[in-house]
Design an enzyme around this catalytic site. Structure first.
Site, short mmCIF file in Angstrom:
data_model
loop_
_atom_site.label_atom_id
_atom_site.label_comp_id
_atom_site.label_asym_id
_atom_site.label_seq_id
_atom_site.Cartn_x
_atom_site.Cartn_y
_atom_site.Cartn_z
N THR A 74 37.90 42.23 40.34
CA THR A 74 39.05 43.32 40.11
C THR A 74 39.65 44.00 39.17
O THR A 74 39.91 45.10 38.96
CB THR A 74 39.84 42.69 40.58
N CYS B 288 44.67 39.10 63.10
CA CYS B 288 45.31 37.29 62.63
C CYS B 288 44.90 36.90 61.28
O CYS B 288 45.32 35.46 60.69
CB CYS B 288 45.37 37.13 63.26
N GLN C 96 29.87 44.60 45.94
CA GLN C 96 28.55 43.79 46.42
C GLN C 96 27.40 44.15 47.19
O GLN C 96 26.49 44.27 47.63
CB GLN C 96 29.21 44.42 48.39
N SER D 158 30.77 41.86 40.49
CA SER D 158 31.96 40.57 40.25
C SER D 158 30.42 39.61 39.90
O SER D 158 29.33 39.61 40.90
CB SER D 158 32.18 40.63 41.44
N ASN E 218 32.05 46.07 51.75
CA ASN E 218 31.94 45.08 52.13
C ASN E 218 31.65 44.50 53.44
O ASN E 218 31.61 43.33 53.64
CB ASN E 218 33.13 44.53 51.42
N HIS F 84 30.73 36.35 41.66
CA HIS F 84 30.70 34.93 42.69
C HIS F 84 30.03 35.73 43.67
O HIS F 84 29.99 34.77 44.61
CB HIS F 84 31.83 34.49 42.71
N THR G 219 39.51 35.91 24.08
CA THR G 219 37.44 35.44 23.28
C THR G 219 37.02 35.34 24.60
O THR G 219 37.50 35.15 25.50
CB THR G 219 38.38 34.22 23.30
#
Lengths: 282, 393
Positions: free
Chosen positions: B74, B326, B180, B200, B152, B202, B238
């Site tokens: 992000t 949901c 992705q 990214s 994604n 992860h 840093t």
């Protein structure tokens, strides 16, 4: 990950009373495939109007299935009159709570029950719809009467809460001003009921105009302007207050609702109880 | 007895590769130095960062000087879009797509309310862009185009090379969210003319909290983070040495295993998809099956709802995700599937399985074994589709 109670999980993984009843006495449906959840509830009565059997079918998430399952357990053994008194909060309590974003599942349960009872009493769909008021949230098909009931029963204060409980306003958000008006109207009348206002002194017309202008300026315009609208005082005649809606308000399909439920309730609260707001004809 | 678990949600996040963790550990312990210091602990940290920069550059076929470390995908997206726009301040038009990740889409929508004109390109029912629409939308006012490499939710891959040629011919900048794609598809930035690209950690077996922004040499760029001189002034703060080492190692491993994505992961995905479509009635794949990431499948199970499916899968130890309303935390179902015109009846019951090189053949067997009865069970509860299901029996 939702924080579901053990009771919710139990009713989701092991739902009670799934299915249909042959020749039910009442059938109610609420929600739709498009909305993402839907419930069909049916029951059978004995000769004393007591619910002996209840079944449901749900398309929906874990808490929608759990709420429906819980509701069938709650109504079995109750008379129709007792069942009719069940609120969405009763379903939530039975389940030991629901995440706030999932409150609409309990409301769907209560509404399906209401529809099933109406079906038993022979109310036709049109009559029920009329009783339900007119649709405010087009995305999820939620009416003003439905919202008012949920707002009152659960003492809701914000649009976000109304969305959590009814889904209304969760789509395109166009109806947010109308929901705000509904909340404002209810909070306004509740405050009036709670605190008896001191009798107001008789005002001269000049004083009245001044107070109306002040109320418009301080209480009403800021909210309308937030949605790109505005309001102007045109004239007063006794208790009749003529106003013109400007900006976005002038083209807003819910402007009459704004006038009656928001502007009028504010002016009645701050100026005089007998005020009638009318839109000045151009 | 431990529960049998199958992790099939690798587009959400991945497990840290053991080799990655191993490489990181010394930089938490004895090698904890700040690379900017003037003493004996600085050098090993600095060298480790240099090495990691080379490893990342290698995966992208880029120059190490073009690699900037950030805190996450992000941040890379934000820095790329905002930093890129600052390079062309007189241009006020942004082009993006309707299926971008929120890290791009919401940034563009925010800029749309703050002085920029934003065009969101539509996709067809297969999830493809219409390049003619892009050509017609590009104008002399277009500052930046932000397009993802691969989606994604569906895994659908965009033709970034053609897009790059088109965008560059109009003098605009091209940002590509490759979060992705990285590690799953070969990326060659020497042949694909992208100016800014996000990765990214992860999503490719490095830990959460580390990202990469590729900035093509010569691209004027205005940094988002202002402060010290780190990353040649392109990202102050840093350096997160252990995590930088981690993403470097992860990129090296990804390159080593790139073939395996096609030869092992893809066949696993294909078998999962085929068996689910055959055995769970009324299921269909979302997105172009021929042009996808090798690890991803988005399958819609009609008449049942995604969250309910996920909860039941989870009890069986299977992790996946859904585009249903949901599960999104809002009431709106997947904007990606909606943009593709997937009907509501299928959006709410969409499940994404995303695999990795750590999945096995047994995992696929297990998912199919559990998913089929779950679909049947939930359809028994559902009021919809009954007649059609009976007819199919």
């Amino acid at each position: 990950m939702w924080d579901y109670t053990d009771k919710v999980k139990d009713h989701f993984y092991n739902p009670r009373n799934v299915g249909q009843i042959e020749k039910p006495d009442g059938v109610g449906e609420e929600g739709s495939l498009a909305c993402g959840d839907s419930l069909r509830l049916m029951f059978k009565l004995d000769k004393n109007n007591r619910i002996t059997e209840a079944k449901f079918q749900t398309f929906g998430c874990g808490s929608a299935i759990a709420s429906a399952s819980a509701l069938t357990e709650m109504i079995i053994g109750k008379t129709l009159e007792e069942a009719d008194k069940i609120t969405n909060q009763d379903i939530v309590d039975f389940l030991g709570g629901l995440p706030v974003e999932k409150m609409h599942c309990s409301v769907m349960g209560r509404e399906a029950l209401e529809a099933a009872i109406a079906n038993y009493r022979g109310e036709d769909v049109e009559a029920l719809r009329a009783r339900k008021g007119h649709v405010v949230c087009e995305c999820f098909g939620v009416t003003d009467h439905e919202m008012v009931r949920v707002i009152k029963e659960n003492r809701l204060k914000t649009v976000e809460e109304v969305t959590n409980y009814t889904k209304a306003g969760g789509g395109c958000r166009r109806c947010h001003p109308q929901i705000e008006n509904l909340i404002a109207g209810i909070i306004g009348t509740e405050q009036k009921q709670e605190a008896v206002p001191p009798p107001r002194k008789k005002m001269s017309n000049i004083q009245k105009i001044k107070l109306i202008e002040e109320t418009l300026e301080n209480e009403i315009k800021p909210m309308l302007r937030a949605d790109g609208g505005d309001i102007e005082l045109i004239d007063i005649e006794g208790e009749r207050v003529m106003v013109a809606l400007r900006g976005m308000c002038s083209s807003c399909p819910s402007s009459q609702l704004t006038l009656k439920q928001y502007v009028e309730s504010k002016l009645r609260e701050f100026v005089a109880e007998d005020i009638i707001v009318e839109e000045a004809k151009p | 007895m431990t529960m049998h678990t199958v992790y099939a949600d690798n587009n959400a996040t991945t497990q840290v590769a053991p080799e990655v963790l191993e490489a990181m550990l010394p930089f938490f312990k004895e090698q904890f130095g700040n690379p900017s210091s003037m003493h004996y602990l600085a050098k090993p940290a600095e060298q480790a960062i240099t090495r990691a920069r080379e490893q990342v550059a290698c995966l992208l076929n880029a120059d190490p000087s073009e690699i900037v470390f950030t805190s996450c995908g992000t941040e890379s997206d934000n820095a790329a879009i905002r930093g890129g726009l600052a390079a062309l301040p007189h241009r006020k038009h942004i082009i993006t797509t309707r299926v971008e990740h929120p890290a791009v889409r919401n940034v563009c929508q925010y800029l749309g309310k703050n002085g920029y004109r934003v065009t969101e390109l539509s996709v067809d029912k297969m999830g493809h862009l219409d390049l003619d629409e892009l050509r017609e939308t590009l104008d002399d006012d277009t500052a930046l185009v932000s397009v993802m490499w691969a989606n994604n939710e569906t895994g659908v891959v965009f033709p970034v090379k053609e897009i790059a040629a088109m965008v560059k011919s109009r003098g605009a900048l091209l940002h590509c969210d490759a979060v992705q794609a990285a590690g799953k598809l070969p990326i060659d930035l020497r042949t694909v003319n992208i100016d800014l690209l996000s990765i990214s950690g992860h999503k490719l077996h490095a830990p959460k909290g580390i990202g990469v922004l590729y900035i093509r040499r010569g691209t004027y760029f205005s940094p988002l983070m202002i402060g010290g001189h780190q990353e040649k002034g392109r990202r102050a703060g840093t350096e997160n040495v252990p995590y930088i080492v981690g993403i470097g190692k992860a990129c090296e491993l990804a390159l080593d295993h790139m073939q395996e994505e096609q030869t092992r992961v893809k066949p696993l995905r294909d078998r999962l998809e085929k068996e689910l479509l055959e055995k769970a009635l009324d299921a269909s794949v979302n997105g172009d099956p021929a042009n996808r990431l090798p690890n991803t499948t988005s399958i819609s199970f009609k008449y049942i709802e995604g969250e309910a499916i996920l909860l039941m899968l989870s009890v069986e130890g299977i992790a996946a995700s859904s585009g249903s309303a949901c599960t999104s935390g809002s009431l709106e179902p997947s904007h990606v599937l909606r943009a593709m015109g997937v009907p509501f009846t299928r959006v709410h019951g969409s499940i994404r399985f995303s695999l990795s090189r750590y999945n096995s053949d047994e995992d696929i067997t297990y998912i199919v074994e559990k998913m089929v009865p779950i679909a049947r069970r939930l359809r028994e509860i559902s009021p919809f589709g009954r007649d059609e299901l009976y007819a199919a029996k």
